[in-house]
Design a protein around this motif. Structure first.
Motif, mmCIF file in Angstrom:
data_model
loop_
_atom_site.group_PDB
_atom_site.id
_atom_site.type_symbol
_atom_site.label_atom_id
_atom_site.label_comp_id
_atom_site.label_asym_id
_atom_site.label_seq_id
_atom_site.Cartn_x
_atom_site.Cartn_y
_atom_site.Cartn_z
ATOM 1 N N ALA A 146 1.200 -1.617 0.116
ATOM 2 C CA ALA A 146 0.431 0.246 -0.037
ATOM 3 C C ALA A 146 0.555 1.157 0.002
ATOM 4 O O ALA A 146 0.562 1.951 -0.697
ATOM 5 N N CYS A 147 1.877 1.297 0.926
ATOM 6 C CA CYS A 147 3.217 2.477 1.589
ATOM 7 C C CYS A 147 3.696 2.922 -0.441
ATOM 8 O O CYS A 147 3.623 4.084 -1.152
ATOM 9 N N THR A 148 3.844 1.702 -1.072
ATOM 10 C CA THR A 148 4.529 1.487 -2.372
ATOM 11 C C THR A 148 3.921 2.183 -3.139
ATOM 12 O O THR A 148 3.879 3.346 -4.547
ATOM 13 N N ARG A 149 3.277 1.383 -3.802
ATOM 14 C CA ARG A 149 1.487 2.321 -4.673
ATOM 15 C C ARG A 149 0.973 3.929 -4.355
ATOM 16 O O ARG A 149 0.876 5.065 -5.371
ATOM 17 N N LEU A 150 0.955 3.815 -2.625
ATOM 18 C CA LEU A 150 0.371 5.490 -2.573
ATOM 19 C C LEU A 150 1.272 6.694 -2.808
ATOM 20 O O LEU A 150 1.486 7.690 -3.552
ATOM 21 N N VAL A 151 2.908 5.859 -2.468
ATOM 22 C CA VAL A 151 3.859 6.858 -2.430
ATOM 23 C C VAL A 151 3.702 7.189 -4.008
ATOM 24 O O VAL A 151 4.198 8.144 -4.548
ATOM 25 N N THR A 152 3.797 5.937 -4.751
ATOM 26 C CA THR A 152 4.077 6.171 -6.399
ATOM 27 C C THR A 152 3.332 7.058 -7.047
ATOM 28 O O THR A 152 3.163 8.289 -7.921
ATOM 29 N N ARG A 157 0.963 11.922 -9.208
ATOM 30 C CA ARG A 157 0.607 13.215 -9.366
ATOM 31 C C ARG A 157 0.675 14.926 -9.163
ATOM 32 O O ARG A 157 0.084 15.764 -9.721
ATOM 33 N N THR A 158 1.450 14.856 -8.235
ATOM 34 C CA THR A 158 2.574 16.185 -7.669
ATOM 35 C C THR A 158 3.472 16.273 -9.022
ATOM 36 O O THR A 158 4.028 17.295 -8.245
ATOM 37 N N GLN A 159 4.207 15.553 -9.930
ATOM 38 C CA GLN A 159 4.906 15.607 -10.300
ATOM 39 C C GLN A 159 6.566 15.431 -9.485
ATOM 40 O O GLN A 159 7.487 16.215 -10.354
ATOM 41 N N ALA A 160 5.820 15.742 -8.026
ATOM 42 C CA ALA A 160 6.837 15.399 -7.742
ATOM 43 C C ALA A 160 8.168 16.501 -7.993
ATOM 44 O O ALA A 160 9.242 17.019 -7.377
ATOM 45 N N GLU A 161 7.275 17.704 -7.589
ATOM 46 C CA GLU A 161 7.752 19.039 -7.096
ATOM 47 C C GLU A 161 7.758 19.120 -6.114
ATOM 48 O O GLU A 161 7.522 18.625 -5.352
ATOM 49 N N SER A 162 7.800 20.826 -6.311
ATOM 50 C CA SER A 162 8.293 21.766 -4.787
ATOM 51 C C SER A 162 6.795 20.809 -3.706
ATOM 52 O O SER A 162 5.965 21.434 -4.007
ATOM 53 N N GLY A 163 7.249 20.879 -2.710
ATOM 54 C CA GLY A 163 7.163 20.224 -1.235
ATOM 55 C C GLY A 163 6.063 18.863 -1.747
ATOM 56 O O GLY A 163 5.158 18.683 -0.800
ATOM 57 N N TRP A 164 5.982 18.775 -2.670
ATOM 58 C CA TRP A 164 5.261 17.234 -2.818
ATOM 59 C C TRP A 164 5.205 16.150 -1.652
ATOM 60 O O TRP A 164 4.059 15.580 -2.269
ATOM 61 N N ALA A 203 11.489 12.508 -8.090
ATOM 62 C CA ALA A 203 10.519 11.009 -7.564
ATOM 63 C C ALA A 203 12.125 10.548 -6.519
ATOM 64 O O ALA A 203 13.070 10.207 -6.981
ATOM 65 N N PRO A 204 11.321 9.897 -5.451
ATOM 66 C CA PRO A 204 12.225 9.210 -4.957
ATOM 67 C C PRO A 204 12.460 7.760 -6.143
ATOM 68 O O PRO A 204 11.409 7.328 -6.410
ATOM 69 N N ASP A 205 13.748 6.978 -5.548
ATOM 70 C CA ASP A 205 13.941 5.891 -6.865
ATOM 71 C C ASP A 205 13.319 4.981 -6.009
ATOM 72 O O ASP A 205 12.964 4.811 -5.146
ATOM 73 N N ALA A 206 13.274 3.552 -6.503
ATOM 74 C CA ALA A 206 12.792 2.611 -5.925
ATOM 75 C C ALA A 206 13.705 2.156 -4.437
ATOM 76 O O ALA A 206 12.668 1.522 -3.749
ATOM 77 N N THR A 207 14.495 2.421 -4.356
ATOM 78 C CA THR A 207 15.438 1.601 -3.597
ATOM 79 C C THR A 207 15.164 3.079 -1.998
ATOM 80 O O THR A 207 14.683 1.758 -1.283
ATOM 81 N N VAL A 208 14.491 4.425 -2.565
ATOM 82 C CA VAL A 208 13.995 4.314 -1.962
ATOM 83 C C VAL A 208 13.049 4.337 -1.242
ATOM 84 O O VAL A 208 12.783 4.096 0.185
ATOM 85 N N VAL A 209 11.478 3.851 -2.415
ATOM 86 C CA VAL A 209 10.452 3.792 -1.966
ATOM 87 C C VAL A 209 10.665 2.206 -1.383
ATOM 88 O O VAL A 209 9.996 2.258 0.122
ATOM 89 N N ASP A 210 11.540 1.565 -1.808
ATOM 90 C CA ASP A 210 11.199 -0.062 -1.063
ATOM 91 C C ASP A 210 11.337 0.726 0.326
ATOM 92 O O ASP A 210 11.234 -0.171 1.520
ATOM 93 N N SER A 211 12.855 1.195 0.980
ATOM 94 C CA SER A 211 12.385 1.414 2.235
ATOM 95 C C SER A 211 11.572 2.421 2.898
ATOM 96 O O SER A 211 11.549 2.054 4.010
ATOM 97 N N VAL A 212 11.475 3.205 2.662
ATOM 98 C CA VAL A 212 10.559 3.626 3.912
ATOM 99 C C VAL A 212 9.040 2.934 3.851
ATOM 100 O O VAL A 212 8.116 2.774 4.784
ATOM 101 N N SER A 213 8.621 2.359 2.350
ATOM 102 C CA SER A 213 7.556 0.813 2.566
ATOM 103 C C SER A 213 7.424 0.447 3.980
ATOM 104 O O SER A 213 7.404 -0.419 4.479
ATOM 105 N N SER A 214 9.180 -0.599 3.660
ATOM 106 C CA SER A 214 9.376 -1.649 4.778
ATOM 107 C C SER A 214 9.131 -1.229 6.039
ATOM 108 O O SER A 214 8.297 -1.711 6.793
ATOM 109 N N ARG A 215 9.874 0.430 6.323
ATOM 110 C CA ARG A 215 9.880 0.646 7.470
ATOM 111 C C ARG A 215 8.294 0.781 7.532
ATOM 112 O O ARG A 215 7.704 1.100 8.788
#
Length: 224
Positions: A146-152, A157-164, A203-215
């Protein structure tokens, strides 16, 4: 503006489409634009005053539809409110033209914001574990996925711009409260999981997203 009408502060209870029904057909949208137009500044308004001059519009929409509507101008990037998802509205300095033209943009922006909330509700339903969140036997994979999909999707949708990342953390908090975790604890879990790992304009890369989602998954499971 009504106190605390700030999109960043909205809770899931305040934006949940099931709690706040909303329909706007073409005729109703046209009537809404006609009601909004008199509240808007003219094209000749001093630029630095345009943002505050939109306060009556926000007050009007919130009074009519509920607090969720204050996110109508939460645009992508450095707009009126940093790091949102609304694309049709840029910012007061660029989107405010004539009152009639601007009113149509306000309605379109409100609809885009509402569509996003309804999309999130559908995603939350699809991603929710089948057992209560307080049950520590729930496979942490459910929370990690769920975390991985929502972060993605938020990054997209925010285009990973300022403050996304602010809205990303808010969406993760909403998801937890949707699943029965109390608001304050939800915020703590998300802050612990993200921990400054996201930044503006990237935008966070896959490694960062995986780390956040695991935590995220470990902390949610532990709180049960």
């Amino acid at each position: 503006m009504v106190t605390e009408l700030w999109a960043h502060a909205l809770t899931w209870a305040e934006v949940d489409p099931l709690r706040h029904p909303f329909e706007l057909d073409e005729d109703a949208a046209r009537a809404l634009a006609e009601s909004v137009a008199p509240l808007l500044p003219g094209a000749g308004a001093v630029e630095e005053n345009r943002w505050r001059s939109l306060d009556p519009v926000t007050d009007f929409l919130v009074e009519r539809y509920g607090r969720w509507a204050c996110g109508w101008n939460w645009s992508v990037g450095e707009g009126d409110t940093d790091g949102g998802v609304v694309g049709v509205w840029c910012c007061a300095s660029h989107s405010v033209t004539t009152a009639d033209e601007t009113a149509l943009l306000v309605v379109a922006a409100l609809l885009e914001w509402r569509d996003w909330l309804e999309e999130l509700a559908e995603r939350f339903s699809a991603l929710a574990p089948r057992r209560p969140s307080a049950d520590s036997s729930v496979d942490p994979w459910h929370w990690e996925r769920a975390c991985t999909r929502l972060v993605t999707v938020v990054a997209d949708r925010t285009q990973a711009e300022s403050g996304w990342y602010g809205h990303c953390m808010q969406v993760l908090t909403w998801f937890l409260t949707y699943n029965g975790v109390v608001q304050e604890r939800s915020r703590e879990i998300v802050e612990s999981a993200v921990g400054g790992r996201f930044g503006s304009w990237i935008a966070p890369d896959a490694t960062v997203v995986d780390s956040v989602s695991s935590r995220f998954a470990q902390t949610v499971r532990g709180q049960g």
